[in-house]
Structure formats: C-alpha cells, structure tokens
Design a protein around this motif. Sequence first.
Motif, PDB file in Angstrom:
ATOM      1  N   TRP A 123     -15.960  67.527 -18.172  1.00  0.00           N
ATOM      2  CA  TRP A 123     -16.481  66.299 -17.733  1.00  0.00           C
ATOM      3  C   TRP A 123     -17.174  65.503 -18.327  1.00  0.00           C
ATOM      4  CZ3 TRP A 123     -21.766  66.767 -17.675  1.00  0.00           C
ATOM      5  CH2 TRP A 123     -22.194  67.813 -17.825  1.00  0.00           C
ATOM      6  N   MET A 125     -20.417  62.468 -17.666  1.00  0.00           N
ATOM      7  CA  MET A 125     -21.757  62.113 -17.171  1.00  0.00           C
ATOM      8  C   MET A 125     -22.335  60.693 -17.621  1.00  0.00           C
ATOM      9  SD  MET A 125     -25.040  64.284 -15.703  1.00  0.00           S
ATOM     10  CE  MET A 125     -25.747  64.313 -17.186  1.00  0.00           C
ATOM     11  N   VAL A 135     -14.230  56.004 -15.120  1.00  0.00           N
ATOM     12  CA  VAL A 135     -13.042  57.073 -15.173  1.00  0.00           C
ATOM     13  C   VAL A 135     -12.043  56.629 -14.244  1.00  0.00           C
ATOM     14  CG1 VAL A 135     -12.093  59.492 -14.788  1.00  0.00           C
ATOM     15  CG2 VAL A 135     -14.598  58.815 -15.680  1.00  0.00           C
ATOM     16  N   ARG A 138     -12.682  53.854 -11.708  1.00  0.00           N
ATOM     17  CA  ARG A 138     -14.018  54.084 -10.864  1.00  0.00           C
ATOM     18  C   ARG A 138     -15.223  54.243 -11.564  1.00  0.00           C
ATOM     19  NH1 ARG A 138     -16.915  58.283  -8.488  1.00  0.00           N
ATOM     20  NH2 ARG A 138     -15.990  59.887  -9.630  1.00  0.00           N
ATOM     21  N   LEU A 140     -18.711  55.670 -12.171  1.00  0.00           N
ATOM     22  CA  LEU A 140     -19.726  56.568 -11.727  1.00  0.00           C
ATOM     23  C   LEU A 140     -20.977  56.348 -11.510  1.00  0.00           C
ATOM     24  CD1 LEU A 140     -18.620  59.296 -14.926  1.00  0.00           C
ATOM     25  CD2 LEU A 140     -17.495  58.737 -12.794  1.00  0.00           C
ATOM     26  N   GLU A 141     -21.504  57.119 -10.606  1.00  0.00           N
ATOM     27  CA  GLU A 141     -23.094  56.843 -10.367  1.00  0.00           C
ATOM     28  C   GLU A 141     -23.697  57.383 -11.208  1.00  0.00           C
ATOM     29  OE1 GLU A 141     -23.892  55.383  -7.384  1.00  0.00           O
ATOM     30  OE2 GLU A 141     -21.832  55.305  -7.053  1.00  0.00           O
ATOM     31  N   GLU A 144     -24.033  61.283 -12.308  1.00  0.00           N
ATOM     32  CA  GLU A 144     -22.840  62.087 -11.675  1.00  0.00           C
ATOM     33  C   GLU A 144     -21.918  62.612 -12.771  1.00  0.00           C
ATOM     34  OE1 GLU A 144     -18.684  60.764  -9.168  1.00  0.00           O
ATOM     35  OE2 GLU A 144     -20.171  59.163  -9.498  1.00  0.00           O
ATOM     36  N   GLU A 145     -21.633  63.950 -12.551  1.00  0.00           N
ATOM     37  CA  GLU A 145     -20.635  64.529 -13.252  1.00  0.00           C
ATOM     38  C   GLU A 145     -19.182  64.352 -12.653  1.00  0.00           C
ATOM     39  OE1 GLU A 145     -21.649  68.694 -13.325  1.00  0.00           O
ATOM     40  OE2 GLU A 145     -23.491  68.364 -14.373  1.00  0.00           O
ATOM     41  N   CYS A 146     -18.292  63.991 -13.637  1.00  0.00           N
ATOM     42  CA  CYS A 146     -16.961  63.682 -13.227  1.00  0.00           C
ATOM     43  C   CYS A 146     -15.919  64.579 -13.951  1.00  0.00           C
ATOM     44  CB  CYS A 146     -16.441  62.116 -13.300  1.00  0.00           C
ATOM     45  SG  CYS A 146     -14.749  61.614 -13.030  1.00  0.00           S
ATOM     46  N   ASP A 152      -6.710  60.886 -18.630  1.00  0.00           N
ATOM     47  CA  ASP A 152      -7.514  59.913 -17.984  1.00  0.00           C
ATOM     48  C   ASP A 152      -8.289  58.939 -18.796  1.00  0.00           C
ATOM     49  OD1 ASP A 152      -7.751  61.258 -15.547  1.00  0.00           O
ATOM     50  OD2 ASP A 152      -9.554  62.350 -15.828  1.00  0.00           O
TER      51      ASP A 152
END
Length: 168
Positions: A123, A125, A135, A138, A140-141, A144-146, A152
Amino acid sequence: MIQCPDCGFANFAGSAFCAECGYTLIPAETQTVPGTDLGRSAGAPGPRWSSPGIAPPADNWATLHLLDSGQLLPLAARNEFTLGRAVEGQPVMPDIDLAPYQAFGRGVSRLHAIIKRGIDDIWIMDLESANGTFVNGRRLELNEECALSNGDVVALGALEIQILLKTT
C-alpha cells in the motif's frame, strides 16, 4: 498506449512492463539509484519481469517505474520506503530521493508518501504532501492508506510512477 506483443493488453504510454502479464516492453540497463543501495535492472524485450533473465535482486518485492524517464527503481531489503526529494540541509531525508527525476518541478514534496509491504498486500499513503498523491487518477486523502496492484499508476504531484509487483 503501448500494446503488449505477448498478451495484447493496452498499457499506458511509457510503460516498461505489461501491467497484465509482466512482459518487458522496452529495454533498460542496470543503474544504481542515487542515495540508496537499491539497484535497477531490466533486460531486453521478451523476458517477463519475474524471469531469471532479468535478474532482479533476490529480495526485490516491487519496482517503481518512472513513466517519463523510463527509470526503474526496485524496492528491496526493507518493507517500507518514504518517497520524496532531498534538499540540502534538510534534517529528514526520504529513503528514495526523486530529486534527480525533476521532482521539484513536478510538485513532489520533501516527504511526499510512504510505500509499504504488508503480509498480504502493498500500500501507499500520502504524508500530507502539498500537491497530493493519486492512484490511477484518484486523489488520496491525507494519511489514507491505499492498496496497490500490479500496474497501478501512482502520481506524486505530477510525477507518474507505475507500480510493478514481483510475481512468484
């Protein structure tokens, strides 16, 4: 778009490896990443990234493919790396310094993001960067972990990086 000659998948322009099957799309030579002990390796078109013909480090678990330059930055030896750009006199340095890849002009913060390998996932962040972490388009906040998947595209500001995960 670059069409993979092996599986026919349409990949992002500048991709070094097919996001679908891992086929090498462009040749690259071995190079050391400045400021780290990480190496970069790839082979001639044809072998898959996980193939012995490409010879990634034994503990390599992912590779960051910088789409604009074609540079490959393997992640090995550790489970966590901070991404950013080093500035002279900066008290805290990123593990992977993206300054040599026009990071300042592309809006990469000094400590922009962290990429980490867990037991079953990988992930990224955002570390409260000024220009954001994206990502696949999109944003990320903050903090935020994605979860990441092979192929990707992560953007640190405007610096685009394709994530290539090692397959077994």
